[in-house]
Design a protein around this motif. Sequence first.
Motif, mmCIF file in Angstrom:
data_model
loop_
_atom_site.group_PDB
_atom_site.id
_atom_site.type_symbol
_atom_site.label_atom_id
_atom_site.label_comp_id
_atom_site.label_asym_id
_atom_site.label_seq_id
_atom_site.Cartn_x
_atom_site.Cartn_y
_atom_site.Cartn_z
ATOM 1 N N LEU A 1 0.838 -1.198 0.000
ATOM 2 C CA LEU A 1 0.000 0.000 0.000
ATOM 3 C C LEU A 1 0.877 1.253 0.000
ATOM 4 O O LEU A 1 0.646 2.194 -0.767
ATOM 5 C CB LEU A 1 -0.909 -0.026 1.232
ATOM 6 C CG LEU A 1 -1.843 1.173 1.407
ATOM 7 C CD1 LEU A 1 -2.756 1.343 0.197
ATOM 8 C CD2 LEU A 1 -2.670 1.023 2.675
ATOM 9 N N GLU B 1 2.397 1.716 -3.405
ATOM 10 C CA GLU B 1 1.431 2.131 -4.413
ATOM 11 C C GLU B 1 1.168 3.631 -4.315
ATOM 12 O O GLU B 1 1.177 4.366 -5.314
ATOM 13 C CB GLU B 1 0.128 1.344 -4.219
ATOM 14 C CG GLU B 1 -0.903 1.599 -5.307
ATOM 15 C CD GLU B 1 -2.174 0.794 -5.082
ATOM 16 O OE1 GLU B 1 -2.373 0.288 -3.949
ATOM 17 O OE2 GLU B 1 -2.959 0.674 -6.027
ATOM 18 N N LEU B 2 0.953 4.084 -3.060
ATOM 19 C CA LEU B 2 0.659 5.499 -2.879
ATOM 20 C C LEU B 2 1.898 6.343 -3.183
ATOM 21 O O LEU B 2 1.804 7.436 -3.758
ATOM 22 C CB LEU B 2 0.185 5.753 -1.446
ATOM 23 C CG LEU B 2 -1.198 5.159 -1.144
ATOM 24 C CD1 LEU B 2 -1.559 5.358 0.313
ATOM 25 C CD2 LEU B 2 -2.268 5.744 -2.044
ATOM 26 N N ILE C 1 -3.905 14.223 -2.682
ATOM 27 C CA ILE C 1 -4.332 12.904 -2.207
ATOM 28 C C ILE C 1 -5.157 13.031 -0.925
ATOM 29 O O ILE C 1 -5.935 12.146 -0.560
ATOM 30 C CB ILE C 1 -3.079 11.998 -2.002
ATOM 31 C CG1 ILE C 1 -3.294 10.733 -2.827
ATOM 32 C CG2 ILE C 1 -2.864 11.635 -0.544
ATOM 33 C CD1 ILE C 1 -2.141 9.809 -2.819
ATOM 34 N N ARG D 1 -5.967 8.255 3.909
ATOM 35 C CA ARG D 1 -6.341 7.364 2.804
ATOM 36 C C ARG D 1 -5.999 5.918 3.140
ATOM 37 O O ARG D 1 -6.735 4.996 2.811
ATOM 38 C CB ARG D 1 -5.615 7.786 1.519
ATOM 39 C CG ARG D 1 -6.087 9.120 0.954
ATOM 40 C CD ARG D 1 -7.575 9.133 0.713
ATOM 41 N NE ARG D 1 -8.015 10.448 0.260
ATOM 42 C CZ ARG D 1 -9.276 10.830 0.199
ATOM 43 N NH1 ARG D 1 -10.241 9.979 0.568
ATOM 44 N NH2 ARG D 1 -9.602 12.022 -0.219
ATOM 45 N N GLN E 1 -8.595 4.512 5.143
ATOM 46 C CA GLN E 1 -9.775 4.188 4.314
ATOM 47 C C GLN E 1 -9.578 2.872 3.587
ATOM 48 O O GLN E 1 -10.477 2.044 3.511
ATOM 49 C CB GLN E 1 -10.022 5.313 3.302
ATOM 50 C CG GLN E 1 -10.797 6.473 3.893
ATOM 51 C CD GLN E 1 -11.212 7.445 2.801
ATOM 52 O OE1 GLN E 1 -10.516 7.600 1.787
ATOM 53 N NE2 GLN E 1 -12.348 8.094 3.005
ATOM 54 N N VAL E 2 -8.357 2.699 3.075
ATOM 55 C CA VAL E 2 -8.069 1.467 2.351
ATOM 56 C C VAL E 2 -8.165 0.265 3.297
ATOM 57 O O VAL E 2 -8.758 -0.760 2.970
ATOM 58 C CB VAL E 2 -6.676 1.525 1.703
ATOM 59 C CG1 VAL E 2 -6.247 0.146 1.197
ATOM 60 C CG2 VAL E 2 -6.690 2.515 0.541
ATOM 61 N N THR F 1 -11.465 -1.146 3.857
ATOM 62 C CA THR F 1 -12.081 -1.954 2.803
ATOM 63 C C THR F 1 -11.776 -3.439 3.002
ATOM 64 O O THR F 1 -12.422 -4.282 2.419
ATOM 65 C CB THR F 1 -11.572 -1.552 1.403
ATOM 66 O OG1 THR F 1 -10.184 -1.905 1.331
ATOM 67 C CG2 THR F 1 -11.751 -0.080 1.145
ATOM 68 N N SER G 1 -9.383 9.567 -3.189
ATOM 69 C CA SER G 1 -10.521 8.667 -3.046
ATOM 70 C C SER G 1 -10.442 7.498 -4.027
ATOM 71 O O SER G 1 -11.162 6.515 -3.889
ATOM 72 C CB SER G 1 -11.831 9.421 -3.231
ATOM 73 O OG SER G 1 -11.844 10.007 -4.506
ATOM 74 N N TYR H 1 -7.968 5.427 -4.441
ATOM 75 C CA TYR H 1 -7.336 4.223 -3.891
ATOM 76 C C TYR H 1 -8.257 3.398 -2.985
ATOM 77 O O TYR H 1 -8.342 2.179 -3.155
ATOM 78 C CB TYR H 1 -6.010 4.584 -3.201
ATOM 79 C CG TYR H 1 -4.984 4.941 -4.257
ATOM 80 C CD1 TYR H 1 -4.294 3.926 -4.911
ATOM 81 C CD2 TYR H 1 -4.778 6.254 -4.640
ATOM 82 C CE1 TYR H 1 -3.399 4.240 -5.908
ATOM 83 C CE2 TYR H 1 -3.895 6.571 -5.646
ATOM 84 C CZ TYR H 1 -3.192 5.562 -6.288
ATOM 85 O OH TYR H 1 -2.325 5.859 -7.275
ATOM 86 N N PRO H 2 -8.968 4.042 -2.035
ATOM 87 C CA PRO H 2 -9.937 3.236 -1.261
ATOM 88 C C PRO H 2 -10.920 2.524 -2.183
ATOM 89 O O PRO H 2 -11.243 1.356 -1.972
ATOM 90 C CB PRO H 2 -10.644 4.271 -0.394
ATOM 91 C CG PRO H 2 -9.661 5.360 -0.238
ATOM 92 C CD PRO H 2 -8.874 5.400 -1.531
ATOM 93 N N LEU I 1 -10.472 1.593 -5.356
ATOM 94 C CA LEU I 1 -9.784 0.496 -6.039
ATOM 95 C C LEU I 1 -9.641 -0.717 -5.117
ATOM 96 O O LEU I 1 -9.920 -1.851 -5.495
ATOM 97 C CB LEU I 1 -8.392 0.960 -6.474
ATOM 98 C CG LEU I 1 -8.269 1.478 -7.904
ATOM 99 C CD1 LEU I 1 -6.880 2.078 -8.120
ATOM 100 C CD2 LEU I 1 -8.526 0.358 -8.907
ATOM 101 N N HIS I 2 -9.206 -0.447 -3.877
ATOM 102 C CA HIS I 2 -9.007 -1.558 -2.940
ATOM 103 C C HIS I 2 -10.306 -2.242 -2.600
ATOM 104 O O HIS I 2 -10.362 -3.448 -2.401
ATOM 105 C CB HIS I 2 -8.296 -1.054 -1.680
ATOM 106 C CG HIS I 2 -6.819 -0.916 -1.867
ATOM 107 N ND1 HIS I 2 -5.927 -1.854 -1.422
ATOM 108 C CD2 HIS I 2 -6.082 0.036 -2.491
ATOM 109 C CE1 HIS I 2 -4.708 -1.485 -1.757
ATOM 110 N NE2 HIS I 2 -4.775 -0.328 -2.407
#
Lengths: 900, 111
Positions: A27, A30-31, A60, A66, A69-70, A73, B48, B50-51, B53-54
């Motif tokens: 992660l 990627e960022l 970003i 972020r 947030q990821v 998921t 936004s 990336y969240p 996409l994941h």
Amino acid sequence: MGIDRFLRVAGLRLRSVFRRGAVERELDEELQYHVEQQTAENVRNGMSPRDARNAALRAIGGLEFRKEQVRDTRGTRWLDEISSDLSFAFRSLRRAHGFTLAVVVTLALGIGANTAMFTLLRGTLLRPLPNREGDRLVYLRQSAPGSDQANISFSVPEVTDFRAEAKSLSSIAEYSQMVPFTIVGSDGHPARARVGVITGNYFDVLGLAPIAGRLTTPRDDGPDVPSVAVLSYRYWMDRFGGDPRIVGQTVRLNDRSSTIIGVLQPAPDYPRRTEIFVNMVTSPHHLSATMVTGRTHRMSELFARLAPTATVESARAEIDRISAAMMRDHPEAYEKAAKHSVALFPLRDALNERASATFWLLMGAATFVLLIACANVANLTLMRGVGREREMLVRAALGAGRARLRRLLIVENLTLATIGGVLGVLVSAAALKLLVAFAAQFSPRASEIRIDATVLAVGLATSVLAAILLSFMPRVSSDGALASALGASNGGRRITLGHGRQRVQQTLVIAQIAVCMILLTGAGLLMRTMMNLHSVDTGIQAEHVLTLELPLQGDLLKEVMKPENLGNYERMRDRVASLPGVDVAALGSAVPLRGSLDFEVKAENRETPPSRPTPRASVKLVDPKFFSAAGIPVLKGRAFESTDRRGSGLVVIISGAFAKQIFGDDDPIGKRIAWTGDVLRFTPFSGAWRTVVGVVGDTRDHGLDGDVTPSVYEPFAQEIVLGGALIVRTASDPAAMQQSVVRAIRDVAPAQLIEHVATFDQIRDEAVAPRRLNAMFISSFGALALVIAMVGIAGVLAFAVTSRTSEIGIRMSLGADAGRVRRMILSEGGVLLGIGVALGLAGALFAARLLRGMLFGVSPHDPLTLTGVAVMLAAVGVAACWLPAARAARVDPAIALRAE
Amino acid sequence: MSKPNDLVQGTLDLLILKMLALEPMNGWSIGQRLKQLSADILQVSDGSLYPALHKLEQEGWVTAEWRQSENNRRAKFYSLTRAGQKQLKIEAGNWDRLATAITALVRLQEV
């Protein structure tokens, strides 16, 4: 969801849990890539490198945000949080180790007591019977309350009537037990065994299966079949080591050889412990004419299976009808004044008859202990919760949601409760042996007691429930409360409770004291019962007396007739009497305080009024020195003499209460009495007239709480010898004499069975053992509750003192002296104590009535016990309050005020 | 300017799926391509993306692998899975219906 998608998703979830580091690194990368690309783009558009990078980061919208947030998921967030909650819980509990220790120990004791009692309850009362369709089994019992006989069992003609007419019982099985049989196995050594004589259908009716070989069937009934034996599981394990090759072997039972055909599955022993089951032919008496045709020759216990459409109620009604008809048709077999009646119980109720009340009582007591424990832990948690309110507020301010905070507490409490629960289960597992021994006094199902999955589940559920309850005690601030709370605390130490919480805390303390009062009252009543029992006069002098049972071997009905018996017993007695250290050795047919058979008695020229049942008395054959050996006083007339032998005039000695019963105030000496009743026909006793030559003191053979036993003594040497017991009065400790006495008997009679070697004190002790265990359990629950409750009240007061240090400081600077402050705190504790004791008193008055059946010589509302317990509780309570009160009195006003 | 939360709910998912249906791409390229293709009307916030996409990845609609990018750097490239293609059809259909309905409503003659 398609299978490939499912696998893909599952793989990702697993990866995010187990390869967390790698996932996080990816992660990051990627960022990072994105930011670099965007920075390069921005530079191309003419920004300075630094501005370009900042703009990229801005676009970003916060890298960490972020990332969070990821992470959301992934759907595995709760897992991460739980593990961090857990490690947080451990850390914070380790820091507060005093608190942790108090909570864990309290919960362990509470949960341990409950688990133990539940184990007991489940093993004996709650689990279904091991029998197939055990809830369809019933047990029949004939009693004659008019002549004080609780269970007189059934005769063959009675059973035949029931079989013919009871449509609501699909089948009836018989079981009877006589004196123990002598068993001689392949090793040639005789031993005695408890033998149950059964009809062939017994196992089928009871729904039991063999674990080796086969069980009996109706083909094993009747006079012309081979003798067969089925071993009980326990006997098979104990005597034959669980060897399956025993099936098919032959053993001698009395004078008959019998084939072992199988081993029974483990099953509760009811109504009596049975080691070997044999068919009717094995016991010649059971097929004799006297047994088969005598309506009053009652020997059989009856078990039956309800017919498919019948209920217990319908069966009961039918049995009532049939037995009423029997009594009408055969008035000679049912004496009116004896009030014969036949009762039918579900087998399970019959098994639980003695255990039920006791075990539920103990379970109730254990639940009370747990309640007190939880209340205490709740109080501790409350106090800790106050100290942590700031911590909670700060956490909330840093963005922890309410649910998250609540969960933090739940995890913490679950950790505590689980440790407590595990310890508790361990405690009860350690106590299992004790428990089984205890339960065996009350229930034939004690051997089924074990800690199984259900018990563990209940223990766990109790812990979890306790944890969840506790988690809702401290306040978790809502959003609105945050600002005001922070404002109010103003950075200072805020350690007081709101009024509502204080009320909760005080209520908990009052409840603890009340429950404690109830438990201690129960314990007090049971202790008084024990004291009363110990002061009961058994009618004998217990000190320095050793007793041994020396039974005849083989078929008793034949053996008692052998003329050499008397000489054998007298030789054994004389040999023991010659031992140094033995004052007196005497012979009796039975040991005093242990019951023996009883017969109806008639007196010459005296009619029993028809409204009263024929008097009954215990038959005891004793030699001249028996009364002095046992310490039974001769009240009138004389003891037996060596001239009271075969051939001389028949004489008897009767007990005092029995003399009163049949002769009233007349002098019984010289009067004549005789055994009477139908049963006599089936025994070797004669109904000849016997002259009363003496009156002796009463004994209590049916327990210390029973009535005195009406007894008629015959000379040991005069008629028949039923079997023997030696009563040995020694100069010193009788237990120490045991070996030399046994050796002396072996010298003259090497093959003689020697059983139940015990001192009088031990016999007396056996009689009170169940009650003592009961009292012990309730008392230890009471003591446990007392300790917990006292820690509770002291803790609450200590906390109050801490939170009011400044108030106390002000009071003292305004002139209150130490004594006054101490009194103030003490009186606060006193109010709680007073209310608690008052409520407890009311509860105890109600609850003690449940104990009624277990008390002896003390009323459930015994004022002495109630006052005693109340005073003790108050005294211990005040002592517990003293510590915090003394601390309050030591508050230095200057320091207290400066701290503010 | 159209902010991401101005996008109709779930639209971002649809856009990403559509982009990936054309060819596998990394996160940055998806953002760039969206801007180009929509002539800068649809400006999806970089963050936004990336969240979203994941989330699609976790749902199993898209899959990712690390490859060399055009400028020889390692980058995470996303591509559509079979399930994702189906999902795209469903979401595109939904969008069509929604758009038609809204267009029809907006074009109603005012009396």
